[in-house]
Design an enzyme around this catalytic site. Structure first.
Site, PDB file in Angstrom:
ATOM      1  N   THR A 158       0.868  -1.187   0.000  1.00  0.00           N
ATOM      2  CA  THR A 158       0.000   0.000   0.000  1.00  0.00           C
ATOM      3  C   THR A 158       0.904   1.236   0.000  1.00  0.00           C
ATOM      4  O   THR A 158       1.335   1.684  -1.055  1.00  0.00           O
ATOM      5  CB  THR A 158      -0.972  -0.008   1.194  1.00  0.00           C
ATOM      6  OG1 THR A 158      -0.256  -0.271   2.412  1.00  0.00           O
ATOM      7  CG2 THR A 158      -2.039  -1.078   1.002  1.00  0.00           C
ATOM      8  N   LYS A 184       4.218  -7.044   3.911  1.00  0.00           N
ATOM      9  CA  LYS A 184       3.923  -5.637   3.631  1.00  0.00           C
ATOM     10  C   LYS A 184       3.613  -4.950   4.941  1.00  0.00           C
ATOM     11  O   LYS A 184       3.148  -5.563   5.905  1.00  0.00           O
ATOM     12  CB  LYS A 184       2.763  -5.478   2.653  1.00  0.00           C
ATOM     13  CG  LYS A 184       1.390  -5.894   3.146  1.00  0.00           C
ATOM     14  CD  LYS A 184       0.604  -4.916   3.979  1.00  0.00           C
ATOM     15  CE  LYS A 184       0.451  -3.574   3.332  1.00  0.00           C
ATOM     16  NZ  LYS A 184      -0.398  -2.667   4.226  1.00  0.00           N
ATOM     17  N   THR A 195      -0.881  -3.221  11.009  1.00  0.00           N
ATOM     18  CA  THR A 195      -1.318  -3.274   9.624  1.00  0.00           C
ATOM     19  C   THR A 195      -0.220  -3.860   8.783  1.00  0.00           C
ATOM     20  O   THR A 195       0.538  -3.189   8.135  1.00  0.00           O
ATOM     21  CB  THR A 195      -1.743  -1.916   9.079  1.00  0.00           C
ATOM     22  OG1 THR A 195      -2.473  -2.147   7.898  1.00  0.00           O
ATOM     23  CG2 THR A 195      -0.665  -0.996   8.777  1.00  0.00           C
ATOM     24  N   ASN A 403      -0.551  10.335   5.883  1.00  0.00           N
ATOM     25  CA  ASN A 403      -1.794   9.879   6.500  1.00  0.00           C
ATOM     26  C   ASN A 403      -2.888  10.924   6.500  1.00  0.00           C
ATOM     27  O   ASN A 403      -4.064  10.598   6.727  1.00  0.00           O
ATOM     28  CB  ASN A 403      -1.496   9.401   7.924  1.00  0.00           C
ATOM     29  CG  ASN A 403      -0.894   8.013   7.914  1.00  0.00           C
ATOM     30  OD1 ASN A 403      -1.589   7.025   7.722  1.00  0.00           O
ATOM     31  ND2 ASN A 403       0.412   7.955   8.067  1.00  0.00           N
ATOM     32  N   THR A 408      -7.869  10.058   0.089  1.00  0.00           N
ATOM     33  CA  THR A 408      -8.078  10.889  -1.084  1.00  0.00           C
ATOM     34  C   THR A 408      -6.856  11.001  -1.961  1.00  0.00           C
ATOM     35  O   THR A 408      -6.922  11.542  -3.049  1.00  0.00           O
ATOM     36  CB  THR A 408      -8.507  12.306  -0.652  1.00  0.00           C
ATOM     37  OG1 THR A 408      -7.531  12.834   0.262  1.00  0.00           O
ATOM     38  CG2 THR A 408      -9.846  12.256   0.038  1.00  0.00           C
TER      39      THR A 408
END
Length: 408
Positions: A158, A184, A195, A403, A408
């Site tokens: 990501t 990841k 995460t 972050n 967006t």
């Protein structure tokens, strides 16, 4: 003192397909605008499997599904992963989509559904674009190969800035055994699974119960000792496959080579965990906090995690400020029993505090260490013989930038 030489060797450019019998693929399906977003990992034969999962009580559908599946039957043959969409907090539709992701992959590979694990990472609370995902899975299933390890690793990323993968090799029962791994993780990283996704493969034959125990123990020493920002995610997991194609005798703790296998397995996990910490969002350096002289490993771990997770310590590291008082303060609120008047602290090899008080130290030498790619902080509690290390990164302006606009 004689130091035992490691029984394993690190392979150049190793990946999850380095062990016998593993194939992979990764491609851009369209979940994300441009980058690869669907990955598939396949073992040519069924594999013993183990998993550990996020400690967050808000959990994505893939986490719950995989955990229940492995409890019922600890064997897998494939893992499908997507990035760009977490399929978390998506209600009954998310659960149905997770099942569909699994069943579609199984059908494309000609496997039973229970042989497939799924993983998702990305934005929370957005329905999965299932038609796009299914098309990507179909394409990936037709393109798996031994050369696909890099593509698989790339497809799960990501905000990561680099691939995180490794493979090591050792000899067990006269057979060559290989362990590969890919991971990841860059932000929303905190001890107790964060995460992050990690997938470990091996061609060793391992008892499933022993594999699960080894994974839990190793996770406590590696993945659960990293932090970037104190946030624990909804989707995180580590899955391990052991397909037995190396043809060794089944590994359990009673096997004479178990300790060597466990050490190699830990090296893979530690390397992946450190890569995640080093690649923290906006980070410029890896921070290693080593706490020694503790009464127990759990106490040392608790203190090390608190120091490496301190925002004030992290910003001091970013600014190359030898502010050792922040380190001692973090130990102080870590909740461990200790005597501040016995604590010694080093930045690299520069002693900065002794018996809980500051030393007249070489500021330039300390700053030079803090400006390096890897910052090592050592805290000696002087209470016992136990020690532990936690891994993290500095906290920079770029972390906020990344972050502030993630959706967006």
């Amino acid at each position: 003192m004689m130091v035992k030489k490691a029984a394993y060797t690190v392979l150049p450019k190793g990946s999850v397909t380095a062990p016998l019998g593993y194939q992979a693929a990764g491609l851009h399906a369209g979940i994300k605008r441009k980058k690869k977003d669907v990955g598939l990992l396949l073992s040519t034969v069924p594999a013993a499997a183990a998993g550990v999962f996020t400690m967050n009580t808000v959990r994505a559908a893939c986490v719950t599904q995989n955990e229940q599946q492995l409890q019922a039957m600890p064997y897998l043959q494939a893992i499908v992963v997507n990035s760009g969409n977490a399929n978390a907090c998506t209600g009954a539709q998310g659960d149905a989509d997770a099942k569909a992701m699994q069943s579609h992959t199984a059908a494309e590979l000609g496997l039973p559904s229970h042989a497939v694990a799924i993983a998702s990472t990305g934005v929370i609370g957005v329905p999965m674009p299932m038609e796009t995902l299914k098309q990507g899975i179909t394409q990936a299933a037709g393109g798996v190969s031994e050369a696909g390890g890099d593509d698989f690793s790339e497809a799960m990323l990501t905000t990561d800035t680099c691939l995180k993968q490794i493979a090591v090799q050792l000899t067990i029962d006269g057979k060559t055994v290989t362990i590969g791994g890919a991971a990841k993780g860059s932000g929303m990283i905190h001890p107790n699974m964060a995460t992050m996704l990690a997938f470990v493969t091996t061609d060793a034959k391992v008892d499933p119960a022993a594999l699960q125990t080894l994974l839990r123990q190793t996770t406590d020493q590696t993945y659960n000792c990293i932090t970037v920002d104190g946030d624990t995610s909804t989707n995180d997991m580590v899955l391990v496959l052991a397909n037995g194609l190396a043809d060794n005798h089944t590994l359990t703790p009673a096997h004479p080579d178990w300790a060597d296998f466990a050490a190699a397995f830990r090296h893979v996990s530690e390397k992946l965990a450190k890569d995640i910490a080093r690649d923290g969002e906006g980070a410029t350096k890896l921070v290693e906090v080593h706490v020694k002289g503790a009464v127990s490993v759990s106490v040392a771990t608790q203190a090390a995690k608190k120091v490496v997770g301190s925002s004030l310590v992290k910003t001091a590291v970013f600014g190359a400020d030898a502010n050792w008082g922040r380190i001692l303060a973090a130990v102080g609120y870590s909740g461990i029993p200790f005597d501040a008047g016995r604590v010694n602290i080093w930045l690299g090899d520069v002693p900065v505090a002794q018996n809980g008080m500051g030393l007249s130290f070489d500021e330039e030498a300390a700053k030079a260490h803090l400006l390096g790619d890897t910052v090592q902080i050592t805290v000696d509690l002087n209470l016992g013989d136990a020690s532990a290390t936690a891994y993290g990164c500095d906290l920079t302006y770029d972390y906020v930038r990344i972050n502030a606009s993630y959706r967006t």
